[in-house]
Design a protein around this motif. Structure first.
Motif, mmCIF file in Angstrom:
data_model
loop_
_atom_site.group_PDB
_atom_site.id
_atom_site.type_symbol
_atom_site.label_atom_id
_atom_site.label_comp_id
_atom_site.label_asym_id
_atom_site.label_seq_id
_atom_site.Cartn_x
_atom_site.Cartn_y
_atom_site.Cartn_z
ATOM 1 N N TYR A 139 0.829 -1.204 0.000
ATOM 2 C CA TYR A 139 0.000 0.000 0.000
ATOM 3 C C TYR A 139 0.865 1.257 0.000
ATOM 4 N N GLN A 140 1.968 1.224 0.733
ATOM 5 C CA GLN A 140 2.854 2.387 0.753
ATOM 6 C C GLN A 140 3.415 2.671 -0.639
ATOM 7 N N THR A 141 3.581 1.623 -1.440
ATOM 8 C CA THR A 141 4.015 1.815 -2.826
ATOM 9 C C THR A 141 3.028 2.689 -3.584
ATOM 10 N N ILE A 142 1.729 2.466 -3.343
ATOM 11 C CA ILE A 142 0.698 3.294 -3.975
ATOM 12 C C ILE A 142 0.822 4.747 -3.537
ATOM 13 N N VAL A 143 0.971 4.950 -2.239
ATOM 14 C CA VAL A 143 1.074 6.315 -1.716
ATOM 15 C C VAL A 143 2.281 7.026 -2.316
ATOM 16 N N ASP A 144 3.429 6.345 -2.315
ATOM 17 C CA ASP A 144 4.657 6.963 -2.841
ATOM 18 C C ASP A 144 4.524 7.269 -4.321
ATOM 19 N N GLN A 145 3.944 6.329 -5.076
ATOM 20 C CA GLN A 145 3.792 6.551 -6.511
ATOM 21 C C GLN A 145 2.818 7.692 -6.799
ATOM 22 N N THR A 146 1.729 7.757 -6.021
ATOM 23 C CA THR A 146 0.727 8.811 -6.213
ATOM 24 C C THR A 146 1.346 10.187 -6.009
ATOM 25 N N ILE A 147 2.117 10.339 -4.949
ATOM 26 C CA ILE A 147 2.728 11.638 -4.661
ATOM 27 C C ILE A 147 3.795 11.987 -5.690
ATOM 28 N N SER A 148 4.584 11.002 -6.092
ATOM 29 C CA SER A 148 5.652 11.290 -7.051
ATOM 30 C C SER A 148 5.098 11.578 -8.442
ATOM 31 N N SER A 149 3.974 10.943 -8.816
ATOM 32 C CA SER A 149 3.397 11.154 -10.142
ATOM 33 C C SER A 149 2.702 12.502 -10.266
ATOM 34 N N SER A 150 2.247 13.053 -9.136
ATOM 35 C CA SER A 150 1.605 14.363 -9.157
ATOM 36 C C SER A 150 2.663 15.451 -9.304
ATOM 37 N N LEU A 151 2.435 16.364 -10.221
ATOM 38 C CA LEU A 151 3.373 17.478 -10.367
ATOM 39 C C LEU A 151 3.396 18.343 -9.115
ATOM 40 N N MET A 152 2.309 18.310 -8.351
ATOM 41 C CA MET A 152 2.225 19.083 -7.111
ATOM 42 C C MET A 152 2.750 18.298 -5.904
ATOM 43 N N HIS A 153 3.015 17.010 -6.122
ATOM 44 C CA HIS A 153 3.594 16.147 -5.085
ATOM 45 C C HIS A 153 2.790 16.158 -3.788
ATOM 46 N N ARG A 154 1.476 16.036 -3.942
ATOM 47 C CA ARG A 154 0.613 15.950 -2.767
ATOM 48 C C ARG A 154 -0.706 15.302 -3.155
ATOM 49 N N TYR A 155 -1.457 14.899 -2.151
ATOM 50 C CA TYR A 155 -2.831 14.457 -2.346
ATOM 51 C C TYR A 155 -3.737 15.680 -2.475
ATOM 52 N N GLY A 156 -4.857 15.500 -3.153
ATOM 53 C CA GLY A 156 -5.851 16.554 -3.230
ATOM 54 C C GLY A 156 -6.800 16.498 -2.049
ATOM 55 N N THR A 157 -7.726 17.438 -2.007
ATOM 56 C CA THR A 157 -8.755 17.462 -0.971
ATOM 57 C C THR A 157 -10.093 17.047 -1.584
ATOM 58 N N ILE A 158 -11.040 16.732 -0.732
ATOM 59 C CA ILE A 158 -12.381 16.413 -1.228
ATOM 60 C C ILE A 158 -12.962 17.601 -1.984
ATOM 61 N N ASP A 159 -12.790 18.797 -1.464
ATOM 62 C CA ASP A 159 -13.315 19.982 -2.151
ATOM 63 C C ASP A 159 -12.708 20.138 -3.536
ATOM 64 N N GLU A 160 -11.433 19.775 -3.679
ATOM 65 C CA GLU A 160 -10.775 19.889 -4.986
ATOM 66 C C GLU A 160 -11.294 18.850 -5.972
#
Length: 261
Positions: A211-232
């Protein structure tokens, strides 16, 4: 930001509305004037609908299993009985159950992932179309995922790839009949802990690594290097559902900080 009156006179069905993005979509759409029908199999969907009506808006909750065609038909029928029509459907049900390399998935797990993340959208689109055709128009917003290009979620990726194909094909098929079909493709999204976990089993040490692999890949693949919010995530869904997007159909819009999936 609330756009007062944007959905005045509109009836919107939101699936997976008991929590997370679905609850956010239903709550904000109601604040912008929509009559909302909140469909979920969790009984606490009633709490979300109750909070909406307590604020003066119109909302009805329906508990149903949207992994079945019967559940989808029942949800649409409740909407029509309560409000007379359906102008918009937001298909939000779905989400990864397991996170691991594909070789480690059992056959029943593969089937469960597809049932959860593809079939509710298939069934609900099929169930809502007769009502939209009778009304000579409507909007379907599907919630897909940029994880079609992610790690450790092959069955989920396949299911969401199906959602993308469904979106494009339906848009092509029904554009001449006044029905728009669009989708967002969210990336990683911060949300409160789920009241009903998708996978109730206890995670092993290996599961946590996967699961941590998913988290790391998600953050690295985002140009903003973060998760979004529900409002976003809610904002682009409601834009696509609104008349402001009247010339947009067949598109899958990534909402993932620059990750295109």
């Amino acid at each position: 930001m609330i756009f007062a009156g944007r959905f005045e006179g509109k009836v919107m069905v939101v699936t997976g509305a008991a929590q997370g993005i679905g609850a956010g979509v239903a709550t904000r759409a109601a604040a912008e004037g929509a009559c909302v029908v909140l469909a979920d199999r969790a009984d606490f969907v009633d709490d979300v609908a109750g909070a909406i009506t307590a604020g003066g808006a119109r909302a009805v909750a329906v508990r149903c299993d949207l992994e079945t065609h019967e559940g989808a038909v029942a949800a649409m029928q409740v909407a029509v009985e309560a409000f007379g029509r359906i102008d918009c459907l937001v298909n939000n049900v779905g989400g990864t159950i397991w996170a691991k390399p594909y070789a480690h998935y059992a056959p029943h797990e593969i089937e469960a992932e597809v049932r959860r993340s593809l079939f509710p959208t298939l069934w609900c689109c099929n169930a809502v179309l007769p009502h939209m055709l009778a009304n000579r128009g409507g909007v379907i917003v599907n919630v897909s995922s940029v994880a079609t290009g992610g790690l450790n979620r092959v069955p989920y990726a396949a299911a969401k790839g199906g959602v993308n194909a469904l979106t494009r094909a339906l848009a092509f098929e029904y554009a001449d009949q006044g029905i728009r079909v669009v989708a967002t493709a969210p990336g990683g999204t911060e949300a409160p802990p789920r009241r009903v976990p998708r996978n109730p089993g206890e995670a092993s040490a290996q599961d946590q690594v996967w699961y941590q692999t998913i988290v790391d890949q998600t953050i690295s693949s985002s140009l903003m290097h973060r998760y979004g919010t529900i409002d976003e995530q809610v904002a682009p869904i409601l834009f696509l559902a609104s008349d402001e997007a009247s010339y947009v159909t067949g598109n899958i819009v990534p909402v993932a900080g620059g990750d295109l999936g």
